[in-house]
Design a protein around this motif. Structure first.
Motif, PDB file in Angstrom:
ATOM      1  N   MET A  77       0.814  -1.239   0.107  1.00  0.00           N
ATOM      2  CA  MET A  77      -0.059  -0.026   0.016  1.00  0.00           C
ATOM      3  C   MET A  77       1.077   1.378  -0.038  1.00  0.00           C
ATOM      4  O   MET A  77       1.856   1.213   0.524  1.00  0.00           O
ATOM      5  N   VAL A  78       0.208   2.107  -0.427  1.00  0.00           N
ATOM      6  CA  VAL A  78       0.805   3.567  -0.575  1.00  0.00           C
ATOM      7  C   VAL A  78       0.361   4.428   0.769  1.00  0.00           C
ATOM      8  O   VAL A  78      -0.309   5.278   0.855  1.00  0.00           O
ATOM      9  N   ASP A  79       1.235   4.240   1.783  1.00  0.00           N
ATOM     10  CA  ASP A  79       0.755   4.788   3.131  1.00  0.00           C
ATOM     11  C   ASP A  79       1.960   4.775   3.821  1.00  0.00           C
ATOM     12  O   ASP A  79       2.543   4.302   4.304  1.00  0.00           O
ATOM     13  N   ARG A  80       2.434   6.401   3.709  1.00  0.00           N
ATOM     14  CA  ARG A  80       3.674   6.814   4.598  1.00  0.00           C
ATOM     15  C   ARG A  80       3.674   6.432   6.141  1.00  0.00           C
ATOM     16  O   ARG A  80       4.665   5.851   6.878  1.00  0.00           O
ATOM     17  N   GLY A  81       2.347   6.405   6.750  1.00  0.00           N
ATOM     18  CA  GLY A  81       2.289   5.877   8.197  1.00  0.00           C
ATOM     19  C   GLY A  81       2.815   4.629   8.299  1.00  0.00           C
ATOM     20  O   GLY A  81       3.568   4.145   9.255  1.00  0.00           O
ATOM     21  N   THR A  82       2.294   3.728   7.514  1.00  0.00           N
ATOM     22  CA  THR A  82       2.647   2.141   7.850  1.00  0.00           C
ATOM     23  C   THR A  82       4.195   2.086   7.162  1.00  0.00           C
ATOM     24  O   THR A  82       4.706   1.355   8.058  1.00  0.00           O
ATOM     25  N   TYR A  83       4.575   2.619   6.157  1.00  0.00           N
ATOM     26  CA  TYR A  83       5.809   2.859   6.254  1.00  0.00           C
ATOM     27  C   TYR A  83       6.797   3.123   7.066  1.00  0.00           C
ATOM     28  O   TYR A  83       7.718   2.342   7.475  1.00  0.00           O
ATOM     29  N   MET A  84       6.565   4.140   7.829  1.00  0.00           N
ATOM     30  CA  MET A  84       7.313   4.578   9.173  1.00  0.00           C
ATOM     31  C   MET A  84       7.184   3.437   9.975  1.00  0.00           C
ATOM     32  O   MET A  84       8.235   3.123  10.658  1.00  0.00           O
ATOM     33  N   GLU A  85       6.210   2.902  10.389  1.00  0.00           N
ATOM     34  CA  GLU A  85       6.046   1.789  11.325  1.00  0.00           C
ATOM     35  C   GLU A  85       6.851   0.662  11.204  1.00  0.00           C
ATOM     36  O   GLU A  85       7.445   0.305  12.099  1.00  0.00           O
ATOM     37  N   ILE A  86       6.990   0.379   9.841  1.00  0.00           N
ATOM     38  CA  ILE A  86       7.838  -0.712   9.556  1.00  0.00           C
ATOM     39  C   ILE A  86       9.336  -0.379   9.616  1.00  0.00           C
ATOM     40  O   ILE A  86      10.198  -1.446  10.363  1.00  0.00           O
ATOM     41  N   ILE A  87       9.655   0.609   9.244  1.00  0.00           N
ATOM     42  CA  ILE A  87      11.123   1.074   9.429  1.00  0.00           C
ATOM     43  C   ILE A  87      11.539   1.138  10.932  1.00  0.00           C
ATOM     44  O   ILE A  87      12.508   0.856  11.196  1.00  0.00           O
ATOM     45  N   ILE A  88      10.584   1.899  11.573  1.00  0.00           N
ATOM     46  CA  ILE A  88      10.907   1.816  13.004  1.00  0.00           C
ATOM     47  C   ILE A  88      11.212   0.749  13.522  1.00  0.00           C
ATOM     48  O   ILE A  88      11.988   0.356  14.117  1.00  0.00           O
ATOM     49  N   GLY A  89      10.099  -0.382  13.404  1.00  0.00           N
ATOM     50  CA  GLY A  89      10.354  -1.638  13.754  1.00  0.00           C
ATOM     51  C   GLY A  89      11.604  -2.354  13.339  1.00  0.00           C
ATOM     52  O   GLY A  89      12.145  -3.077  14.303  1.00  0.00           O
ATOM     53  N   LYS A  90      11.664  -2.602  12.155  1.00  0.00           N
ATOM     54  CA  LYS A  90      12.738  -3.411  11.616  1.00  0.00           C
ATOM     55  C   LYS A  90      14.015  -2.862  11.782  1.00  0.00           C
ATOM     56  O   LYS A  90      15.042  -3.651  11.693  1.00  0.00           O
ATOM     57  N   THR A  91      14.339  -1.608  11.993  1.00  0.00           N
ATOM     58  CA  THR A  91      15.640  -0.817  12.011  1.00  0.00           C
ATOM     59  C   THR A  91      16.004  -0.066  13.083  1.00  0.00           C
ATOM     60  O   THR A  91      16.809  -0.208  13.878  1.00  0.00           O
TER      61      THR A  91
END
Lengths: 322, 322
Positions: B155-169
């Motif tokens: 999906m094109v969703d910056r919020g989700t993208y931020m959640e993912i990169i915070i978690g994984k890195t």
């Protein structure tokens, strides 16, 4: 045994309540995997051992359930990773997680459960608890690795077999007991006494498991029949059988196991021979020796209902038929 | 930057010495996997951050190396499990572990490294350290899971993208800093300041990584070119590109990514468009904002060489080209 049954009956709902609550808090994909493996019927032996060990040393607070439950989380994590390794079809009578949810999700769910158990342990504010947990996890993973190494290089060696079962099973049962003791007191001798009880009981537990693998149809254990032989795992009943054979015969059978060329008919024949010679029963006799040792380890403990129940739990290991 | 380089030059041999020594103690199969991943050239950013964070708060003891090294063990464990998930071919320029040693061995080696890191942390006798480690591991695994969930549902969703990169890195980089602070002092405000520095720096780190994925040929990064797009991972450069397209065009591209029907030619075209519009540069600009925030977080810290080096390390994140 009535005290033992009453104890399980009293504690099980509290342990299951904790597991239900804690897994409900997990994130989407992990939650599904975790609940699949953790809410399937289980004996909850490890949490009950933690509770008994702590209570037997005078710990009476109710805050024990997260710590006890964390042992089930660890156990579940090892099951998740194991089933991928073994490519198992069934676990606790239900379809193995990685077949339902995927390998990726199952690896990560295992990691989350390991981390959650560590976090719960750390929350008690006693670094000894974190240390025992970490050592238990490490020994368990190393035991698994050792087992796998010997699948590609199977051997008839009781020493190696003992190392494997201590690592893959007994250390986590030792951890369950030791951690309860560490919560209750700072006396390392008492912790060792309870820990060694768990270690010996854990060895017996795996010996009985390995006997059952040759004794029970799959409907009873929730695992495929003769699964160890199928997976190339050399356990005590098979070692006893191999020791009965002529060297050349034994070598040939080991080679077939190693090369995965054992036909269904040949496997059935080996299963039948092992049953005929009651090598499962002989394996259980070895387990009985460890149970005797386990109970002796408890002698430094004050007499209490929990101490009696621990001994009954040890005896129960010998009699279980699934 | 000279202070930063001098700091790395001084600390790297000590960190590598610890990793070499500790992995040499591991058991057969795990040792091979662990050394394969841990002794390959690495930046050792996490251990250096732990050292800087502790020293910046006045901790001067030499017993810091195992704790600092444990962050590299954790990082390696996540790499091992990740590469299986991603089915990656290359890691740090060498062949991925599971292709050299097997999936089974790699899963278990990851488990052993996680447990070893926890055990090392517990040995410091401060339960706050165990707690931070466990939370960091959990967040990292959850971040991975979140990322995977969105591969099957991009999906094109910056919020989700931020959640993912915070978690994984970012959480593990936060953990690296936070744990150094927790070793040095019991002041939670200072720990949070250093932790938030790490969190913001970690976000920037991943943003730059995601920009690099669209900028560099594989020879430089040790990873395949345009790998994220190939794996169906929607990162900021691609989000920026999708936002530029007409709704219908964007939907079609997302569907191709989801269904893994993106042809090589089409992928090359997308890569080219993203480069033409300098969306990697735009991603780096977003990273620059987080680096600014990160440096502001350090204001409660006393001025010291280490505090200056932390800020230089943050700036360095922005300039790296591999």
């Amino acid at each position: 045994m009535t005290e033992l049954l009453a104890y399980f009956e009293k504690e099980l709902p509290l342990i299951n309540g904790f597991l239900n609550e804690e897994t409900a808090k997990l994130q989407g994909l992990v939650r599904g995997v975790a609940r699949h493996v953790l809410l399937a019927p289980g004996k909850r032996i490890r949490p009950v051992l933690t509770i008994l060990s702590a209570r037997g040393l005078g710990y009476s607070k109710v805050d024990i359930y997260p710590l006890a439950g964390s042992l089930e989380l660890l156990h579940a994590a090892t099951l998740l990773h194991d089933d991928i390794l073994d490519d198992a079809d069934l676990r606790r009578g239900v379809e193995a997680s990685h077949l339902v949810f995927g390998t990726t999700e199952t690896i990560l769910a295992g990691d989350v459960l390991l981390a959650l158990a560590n976090r719960i342990g750390a929350d008690y504010g006693k670094s000894r608890i974190s240390s025992i947990l970490a050592s238990g996890i490490m020994a368990t993973a190393e035991g698994e690795i050792r087992e796998i190494a010997h699948i590609s290089e199977p051997m008839v060696d009781r020493g190696t077999y003992m190392e494997i079962i201590i690592g893959k099973t007994a250390r986590l049962i030792e951890t369950s007991c030791r951690i309860g003791a560490a919560l209750a007191c700072d006396d390392r001798d008492l912790e060792d006494a309870v820990g060694n009880f768990g270690l010996n009981m854990g060895i017996a537990f795996q010996l009985v498991d390995d006997a059952l693998d040759y004794e029970s149809p799959s409907g009873d254990t929730g695992k495929p029949e003769g699964g160890d032989l199928r997976e190339g795992k050399v356990t005590l009943p098979l070692i006893l059988y191999l020791e009965m054979l002529q060297d050349k015969e034994a070598e040939e059978l080991l080679a077939e196991i190693k090369n995965r060329t054992l036909s269904d008919a040949r496997r059935d024949q080996v299963l039948k021979e092992i049953r005929k010679h009651e090598l499962g029963t002989l394996t259980r006799q070895s387990a009985a020796d460890y149970i005797k040792k386990a109970k002796e380890c408890l002698s430094p403990l004050p007499d209490s209902m929990e101490c009696r129940v621990l001994k009954q739990a040890a005896d129960f290991v010998l009699t279980r038929s699934k």
